[in-house]
Design an enzyme around this catalytic site. Structure first.
Site, PDB file in Angstrom:
ATOM      1  N   THR A  70      30.721  40.851  41.569  1.00 16.00           N
ATOM      2  CA  THR A  70      31.903  41.321  40.846  1.00 16.00           C
ATOM      3  C   THR A  70      33.122  40.563  41.353  1.00 16.00           C
ATOM      4  O   THR A  70      33.225  40.243  42.535  1.00 16.00           O
ATOM      5  CB  THR A  70      32.109  42.839  41.018  1.00 16.00           C
ATOM      6  OG1 THR A  70      32.448  43.138  42.380  1.00 16.00           O
ATOM      7  CG2 THR A  70      30.866  43.611  40.627  1.00 16.00           C
ATOM      8  N   GLY A  71      34.038  40.264  40.433  1.00 20.24           N
ATOM      9  CA  GLY A  71      35.214  39.478  40.819  1.00 20.24           C
ATOM     10  C   GLY A  71      34.815  38.087  41.266  1.00 20.24           C
ATOM     11  O   GLY A  71      35.332  37.574  42.256  1.00 20.24           O
ATOM     12  N   GLY A  72      33.907  37.461  40.516  1.00 17.50           N
ATOM     13  CA  GLY A  72      33.348  36.177  40.949  1.00 17.50           C
ATOM     14  C   GLY A  72      34.057  34.948  40.444  1.00 17.50           C
ATOM     15  O   GLY A  72      33.599  33.833  40.680  1.00 17.50           O
TER      16      GLY A  72
ATOM     17  N   SER B 257      37.129  33.877  41.249  1.00 18.04           N
ATOM     18  CA  SER B 257      38.107  33.258  42.157  1.00 18.04           C
ATOM     19  C   SER B 257      37.850  33.713  43.588  1.00 18.04           C
ATOM     20  O   SER B 257      37.063  34.637  43.833  1.00 18.04           O
ATOM     21  CB  SER B 257      39.542  33.631  41.748  1.00 18.04           C
ATOM     22  OG  SER B 257      39.759  35.030  41.879  1.00 18.04           O
ATOM     23  N   GLY B 258      38.511  33.059  44.528  1.00 17.60           N
ATOM     24  CA  GLY B 258      38.505  33.489  45.916  1.00 17.60           C
ATOM     25  C   GLY B 258      37.133  33.632  46.542  1.00 17.60           C
ATOM     26  O   GLY B 258      36.258  32.776  46.391  1.00 17.60           O
ATOM     27  N   ILE B 259      36.931  34.728  47.248  1.00 16.47           N
ATOM     28  CA  ILE B 259      35.686  34.975  47.976  1.00 16.47           C
ATOM     29  C   ILE B 259      34.494  35.077  47.021  1.00 16.47           C
ATOM     30  O   ILE B 259      33.412  34.580  47.316  1.00 16.47           O
ATOM     31  CB  ILE B 259      35.830  36.244  48.844  1.00 16.47           C
ATOM     32  CG1 ILE B 259      36.795  35.980  50.007  1.00 16.47           C
ATOM     33  CG2 ILE B 259      34.473  36.709  49.365  1.00 16.47           C
ATOM     34  CD1 ILE B 259      37.220  37.221  50.777  1.00 16.47           C
ATOM     35  N   GLY B 260      34.683  35.723  45.884  1.00 11.37           N
ATOM     36  CA  GLY B 260      33.602  35.842  44.918  1.00 11.37           C
ATOM     37  C   GLY B 260      33.132  34.491  44.413  1.00 11.37           C
ATOM     38  O   GLY B 260      31.920  34.237  44.303  1.00 11.37           O
TER      39      GLY B 260
ATOM     40  N   SER C 191      37.516  45.429  54.393  1.00 10.36           N
ATOM     41  CA  SER C 191      38.651  44.761  55.043  1.00 10.36           C
ATOM     42  C   SER C 191      38.885  45.419  56.392  1.00 10.36           C
ATOM     43  O   SER C 191      38.572  46.603  56.568  1.00 10.36           O
ATOM     44  CB  SER C 191      39.913  44.894  54.188  1.00 10.36           C
ATOM     45  OG  SER C 191      41.066  44.495  54.924  1.00 10.36           O
TER      46      SER C 191
ATOM     47  N   TYR D 197      45.775  51.016  49.891  1.00 10.76           N
ATOM     48  CA  TYR D 197      44.797  49.942  50.077  1.00 10.76           C
ATOM     49  C   TYR D 197      43.896  50.260  51.269  1.00 10.76           C
ATOM     50  O   TYR D 197      42.668  50.142  51.187  1.00 10.76           O
ATOM     51  CB  TYR D 197      45.529  48.617  50.294  1.00 10.76           C
ATOM     52  CG  TYR D 197      44.616  47.426  50.494  1.00 10.76           C
ATOM     53  CD1 TYR D 197      43.633  47.123  49.558  1.00 10.76           C
ATOM     54  CD2 TYR D 197      44.749  46.596  51.608  1.00 10.76           C
ATOM     55  CE1 TYR D 197      42.792  46.026  49.731  1.00 10.76           C
ATOM     56  CE2 TYR D 197      43.921  45.504  51.789  1.00 10.76           C
ATOM     57  CZ  TYR D 197      42.945  45.227  50.848  1.00 10.76           C
ATOM     58  OH  TYR D 197      42.112  44.144  51.014  1.00 10.76           O
TER      59      TYR D 197
END
Length: 248
Positions: A12-14, A16-19, A136, A149
């Site tokens: 999921t959220g793939g 950009s960034g870490i994904g 996190s 958060y």
């Protein structure tokens, strides 16, 4: 032979960034990877670059999660690696000034959405598969102006550990990765301008014993390690902190 040949991964959220970095790493190791994200153009562009399969879905939307489950089951079958990665920081605001809109947005994506993504996809997980949840280091900290958060990540860790216990009979391992300061787009999305972001990065680096920020690729390599049923077969319910020694 690559370690993840004939394995299906969903991130999921793939886009950009870490994904994105994790999708790239898993594909390099032979996996077929589905990436999700809220923005259709961004997801499709990333998928084309990576050689991944795009699926437009908002993690905070239960209808999208149900559609994702149905489509994956119909077109691809069982999942071997699930990386629940999508998340936002939201606005950095004191408890006194917190808006219900910001609270709901952060919790709906980071906690409620992640919870039901896991819930709906559990029936599709192969025996012996791996679930990795992106948390996190803030899950165990209590810094001003970051209450929602922090709470969303603490809640996520709690359910991940419960899931590890529930899924152990099927030899499904559930682990958490808790990065410290990492070079990704997430802080830009929090609305910080360039000068503020630069100052924040310099401050964070000064607080890290290794004197550097983490990278998306660092996290991607750890996701790959935890997803390997050979080297990580006895690791479940574990939170791994990647922060350069920040919380020592």
């Amino acid at each position: 032979m690559k370690k993840f040949n004939n394995k299906l991964a969903l991130i999921t959220g793939g886009n950009s960034g870490i994904g994105y970095a994790t999708a790239k790493e898993l594909i390099a190791e032979g996996a077929q990877v589905i990436i999700t994200g809220r923005r259709k153009e961004a997801v499709e562009k990333a998928a084309q670059e990576l050689g991944a399969i795009p699926f437009t879905a908002d993690q905070s939307n239960l209808t999208d999660i149900n559609l994702l489950k149905e489509e994956v089951e119909k077109k691809f079958g069982p999942i071997d690696i699930l990386f629940i990665n999508a998340g936002i920081t939201g606005s950095l605001t004191s408890i006194e000034k917190m808006s219900t809109e910001n609270f709901d947005e952060v919790m709906n994506i980071n906690f409620r959405g992640a919870y039901f993504t896991l819930s709906k996809l559990i029936p599709l997980l192969n025996e012996g598969s791996s679930v990795v949840v992106l948390s996190s280091i803030v899950a165990g900290t209590y810094k001003p102006n970051s209450s929602v958060y922090q709470a969303s990540k603490a809640a996520l860790n709690s359910i991940a550990k419960t899931a590890a216990a529930e899924l152990a009979p099927r030899k499904i391992r559930v682990n958490m990765i808790s990065p410290g300061p990492t070079k990704t787009e997430i802080m830009n999305k929090a609305g910080l301008d360039e000068d503020t972001l630069k100052g924040l990065n310099e401050y964070l680096i000064s607080e890290i014993p290794l004197k550097k920020m983490g990278t998306a690729e660092d996290v991607a390599k750890l996701v790959t390690y935890l997803s390997d049923p050979v080297v990580s077969s006895f690791i479940t319910g574990t939170e791994i902190i990647m922060d350069g020694g920040m919380i020592l």
